[in-house]
Scaffold this motif. Structure first.
Motif, mmCIF file in Angstrom:
data_model
loop_
_atom_site.group_PDB
_atom_site.id
_atom_site.type_symbol
_atom_site.label_atom_id
_atom_site.label_comp_id
_atom_site.label_asym_id
_atom_site.label_seq_id
_atom_site.Cartn_x
_atom_site.Cartn_y
_atom_site.Cartn_z
ATOM 1 N N ARG A 89 7.345 3.363 3.726
ATOM 2 C CA ARG A 89 7.978 2.817 2.524
ATOM 3 C C ARG A 89 6.956 2.609 1.402
ATOM 4 O O ARG A 89 7.174 3.022 0.265
ATOM 5 N N THR A 90 5.818 1.984 1.712
ATOM 6 C CA THR A 90 4.814 1.762 0.665
ATOM 7 C C THR A 90 4.158 3.073 0.250
ATOM 8 O O THR A 90 3.749 3.221 -0.898
ATOM 9 N N GLY A 91 4.089 4.038 1.170
ATOM 10 C CA GLY A 91 3.565 5.361 0.824
ATOM 11 C C GLY A 91 4.444 6.068 -0.193
ATOM 12 O O GLY A 91 3.949 6.706 -1.120
ATOM 13 N N MET A 92 5.754 5.950 -0.017
ATOM 14 C CA MET A 92 6.679 6.557 -0.984
ATOM 15 C C MET A 92 6.463 5.962 -2.370
ATOM 16 O O MET A 92 6.483 6.672 -3.366
ATOM 17 N N LEU A 93 6.254 4.658 -2.426
ATOM 18 C CA LEU A 93 6.026 3.997 -3.712
ATOM 19 C C LEU A 93 4.697 4.426 -4.332
ATOM 20 O O LEU A 93 4.569 4.494 -5.554
ATOM 21 N N ALA A 94 3.700 4.726 -3.508
ATOM 22 C CA ALA A 94 2.389 5.165 -4.010
ATOM 23 C C ALA A 94 2.495 6.536 -4.666
ATOM 24 O O ALA A 94 1.772 6.832 -5.614
ATOM 25 N N GLY A 95 3.370 7.392 -4.147
ATOM 26 C CA GLY A 95 3.637 8.692 -4.765
ATOM 27 C C GLY A 95 2.652 9.792 -4.416
ATOM 28 O O GLY A 95 1.666 9.589 -3.699
ATOM 29 N N PRO A 103 -3.301 2.997 -1.096
ATOM 30 C CA PRO A 103 -4.706 2.816 -0.742
ATOM 31 C C PRO A 103 -5.053 1.392 -0.304
ATOM 32 O O PRO A 103 -6.061 1.173 0.371
ATOM 33 N N ALA A 104 -4.215 0.426 -0.626
ATOM 34 C CA ALA A 104 -4.482 -0.965 -0.238
ATOM 35 C C ALA A 104 -3.780 -1.341 1.071
ATOM 36 O O ALA A 104 -3.932 -2.473 1.537
ATOM 37 N N ASP A 105 -3.063 -0.424 1.673
ATOM 38 C CA ASP A 105 -2.304 -0.728 2.886
ATOM 39 C C ASP A 105 -3.224 -0.738 4.107
ATOM 40 O O ASP A 105 -3.650 0.311 4.595
ATOM 41 N N ARG A 106 -3.540 -1.909 4.607
ATOM 42 C CA ARG A 106 -4.462 -2.066 5.740
ATOM 43 C C ARG A 106 -3.841 -1.670 7.077
ATOM 44 O O ARG A 106 -4.529 -1.606 8.082
ATOM 45 N N ARG A 107 -2.546 -1.421 7.083
ATOM 46 C CA ARG A 107 -1.878 -0.998 8.315
ATOM 47 C C ARG A 107 -2.193 0.457 8.658
ATOM 48 O O ARG A 107 -2.034 0.880 9.795
ATOM 49 N N VAL A 108 -2.652 1.219 7.663
ATOM 50 C CA VAL A 108 -2.995 2.633 7.873
ATOM 51 C C VAL A 108 -4.352 2.702 8.566
ATOM 52 O O VAL A 108 -5.355 2.242 8.027
ATOM 53 N N ILE A 109 -4.374 3.309 9.743
ATOM 54 C CA ILE A 109 -5.624 3.452 10.490
ATOM 55 C C ILE A 109 -6.382 4.685 10.019
ATOM 56 O O ILE A 109 -7.589 4.661 9.855
ATOM 57 N N ALA A 110 -5.651 5.765 9.788
ATOM 58 C CA ALA A 110 -6.256 7.024 9.320
ATOM 59 C C ALA A 110 -5.161 7.882 8.689
ATOM 60 O O ALA A 110 -3.981 7.725 9.011
#
Length: 156
Positions: A89-95, A103-110
């Motif tokens: 969801r936040t990735g879609m908003l990042a575009g 880039p600020a989403d700490r849930r992303v490991i890689a």
């Protein structure tokens, strides 16, 4: 006419056997895996086993399709299974300019960048970031792909 139908039927059976015999798990020989993607919204393999003995692990995403990145782009994103929907969801908003990753989403490991047909991208991450009792998902955060394009990463 009957002969053509028989040949067509046999061709469908053979095609089904080929599709169902595709590997569904990547057993990492070293500390890396190749994940294939295509224009049909799928990853092969759908499961990656990461040896605990690895310090770092590298995933190379390939796109064997023909469509360009704007039409059928894919990335490879790793997060806890429980975080997948939120990360998508936040990735879609990042575009697209951010490769569909906040880039600020700490849930992303890689994650890799978004690639189109004929392209490849790699990402390495520290295996120490993974916990043996946790369930990890890899998925594509390109517009609407995550419900279909996903797999499991297991620490072994």
């Amino acid at each position: 006419m009957i002969r053509t139908s028989i040949h067509y039927g046999l061709a469908l059976i053979v095609a089904g056997l080929v599709l169902t015999s595709a590997p569904t798990t990547a057993h990492a020989q070293a500390c890396n895996a190749v994940v294939q993607s295509d224009d049909a919204l799928r990853y092969t393999p759908q499961t990656i086993e990461v040896p605990r003995s690895c310090k770092d692990f590298t995933v190379t995403l390939t796109h064997s399709g023909r469509l360009p990145v704007l039409a059928m782009g894919h990335n490879w994103v790793l997060a806890k299974q429980s975080d997948m929907a939120g990360v998508a969801r936040t990735g879609m908003l990042a575009g697209a300019a951010q490769d569909y990753i906040d880039p600020a989403d700490r849930r992303v490991i890689a994650h890799t960048k978004v690639i189109g047909g004929g392209q490849a991208a790699s990402v390495s991450f520290s295996v120490s970031a993974l916990q043996p009792e946790e369930t990890y998902a890899f998925f594509c955060t390109f517009a609407g792909h995550s419900p279909v394009m996903q797999g499991t990463l297991v620490l072994k």
